[in-house]
Design an enzyme around this catalytic site. Sequence first.
Site, short mmCIF file in Angstrom:
data_model
loop_
_atom_site.label_atom_id
_atom_site.label_comp_id
_atom_site.label_asym_id
_atom_site.label_seq_id
_atom_site.Cartn_x
_atom_site.Cartn_y
_atom_site.Cartn_z
N GLU A 188 0.89 -1.22 0.11
CA GLU A 188 0.03 -0.05 0.02
C GLU A 188 0.76 1.22 0.00
O GLU A 188 0.42 2.37 -0.65
CB GLU A 188 -0.88 0.02 1.22
CG GLU A 188 -2.05 -1.01 1.17
CD GLU A 188 -3.08 -1.45 2.25
OE1 GLU A 188 -4.11 -0.67 2.44
OE2 GLU A 188 -2.37 -1.68 3.51
N GLU B 23 -4.09 -9.41 3.66
CA GLU B 23 -5.06 -9.16 4.91
C GLU B 23 -6.12 -9.86 5.23
O GLU B 23 -6.60 -10.22 5.97
CB GLU B 23 -5.22 -7.52 5.14
CG GLU B 23 -4.21 -6.55 5.08
CD GLU B 23 -3.59 -6.13 3.86
OE1 GLU B 23 -2.88 -5.27 3.95
OE2 GLU B 23 -3.69 -7.00 2.68
#
Length: 649
Positions: A116, A138
Amino acid sequence: MNMKHFTTFVKDQVLVIQFDMEDKTVNLLNQQSLTSLKSLMTSAYTDDKIQGIVIQSAKDSFCMGADVNFIQKLVATHPNSETLYQKIWEMQSFLLSFEKPTVAIINGRCLGGGLELALACHYRVGIERTKLQLALPEVRLGIIPGLGGTQRLPRLIGLENALQMLLKGAPVSEDKALSQGLLNSITTEKSALKQAIDYIHSHNPRDHKDKMLNMYQPDHLMTMSAASALAKKQTQGCYVNVENLLQAVYEGHLVSLESGLKTETEYFVKTLLHPSTQAMLKTLYIDRQALRKKAKDALENHPITQIGIIGGGFMGGAIAAHAQVQGLKVVVIETDQERMLKAKEYIDSLVSKYSQTNRTKPLPKVTITKEYQKLKGCELVIEAVFEDLALKRQVLRQAEQYMDDQAVLASNTSTIPITLLAEELVSPKRFVGIHFFSPVAKMALIEVIAGKLTNKRALDFGKALSAVLNKTPIIVKDIRGFYTSNVCMGYIYEAITLLTEGVSPTVIENAAKQIGMPAPPLALVDEIGIDVAWHILQEAKKDPEASQPSQAVLDLVDQMYQQKRLGRKTQKGFYLYEPKKQLWPELMTMYPHIEHDFESVKKRLFDAQVNTAKTIQEKGYISKEEANVGAILGLGFCPQTGGPIVNKG
């Protein structure tokens, strides 16, 4: 310039920031590293001499993501959703504010929050021959990306490609990352910095920002509907994080990037505070990492470079192949020339399947021989022959004669007590159970079994091997079936009991899926082999302390065994496999049909596993944490619960 976790230098009016966390082998995002990075970049924005920024790593990997311990501390210190939202949004705002051209040079693994961070940059350069792995994993921890992954990824590589990455959590290959635009280029380590600086001198961040704004397309509704239906089918609605992830992607793609990031933050906080998320994080990250840390510590004290394996069949060959790929020298003992050739073919085929195609170093040697003398030099020897007590005792006695005095002897048995196998050994204290799971290369768990006379050193070697093979070990005291096999068979026996009580097999299999089990019980016993279940039952009959299923279960398993309906291996078991997989029709009429409440069937399948696990844990055979980790990693037990001991049933 030096700042905690980072070093910097300026080259051609570009600030180069090297991520290098102190006292850690990998880079992670936490309060300290994010604060330091923000300070460095903010200073660069106000310096007219700096035209852009490069972020790279001084370690073997770019960044492994956000530190879960840091995330858990955020939850503890920000107990309500409003204050937690503000804290997460502070980090989101920082990644949204990159004012000057910013390039990420990515090597090795770039996961979760690390990816990210790279996505927030205006350009991404991958370094070849560093085993590049880019992923947002995740979803596997019960959370969703919280630093822009659900918003920037679809805007960068398209909605369909992004959903594949977000929902699977698996890394993409270098070629795919490049073709999809996740990486802008792949180059050598020597050329990467020059390429990054050239980009900075020729681009404006506005080019990147404009590209990231236009997301909505008419066919996206169809894509989202298909993804939602597929996710619902696969997860059976058991995972709140999957539902929230899809919602964040859908709502976010209808608005601007900044508004989408705010939407993501809302769903991230909602997911993070959910009880099932906290249970999953505790088991699948915190407890699992603690077990892996113990394994690494054991490896430091007991280095392993060469192992011996007795038996090059289905399990022994798979262990040998995985060990070779992980860098160990291996000696495989077989009985005759024909079996040696078969073992070699099998091991070579697995190595070819699992070995890195861009490997720079040759693989260590695998020696396949009939001579037990070749076990000299092995720090650890593993017996992996057929589940027969007499046979195992015979080969263990023979191996013990030729091993080095300090070498550890192990058995890969899944059911026979280690203490029983050790009775005829000269040195039972150095004998340990090391139970692998199939497929060996894929399964993340190893059960290390302590016999009554097994010493700590032997247990430590079991842990050390887990570290070498990149597995998570759990320590179990010696009982028949150990931990995972007992829980697994409890699940299977309960399903067969329900079948004998007149419950439709379709209802049984669907009920299992709806509690979150990846494999329904009748399909699972077919994969294991009904002959294996039959042998387990025969051995259990000899043990007065072993739990026994009902006579109806014993009779049905025996009937299937006598009819040679052994499961997938014979293309017939509780299922038929030709011309396509389907439940065996005769199961529908084998017992008088009696209507059962669907919720009660679900509860019985769930409770059968929970009660077995709790009984073993309460008797002191395994710790609570290892019971939870073992059930999920070894059996796939309802991951959304955090394990059978976390959930009180």
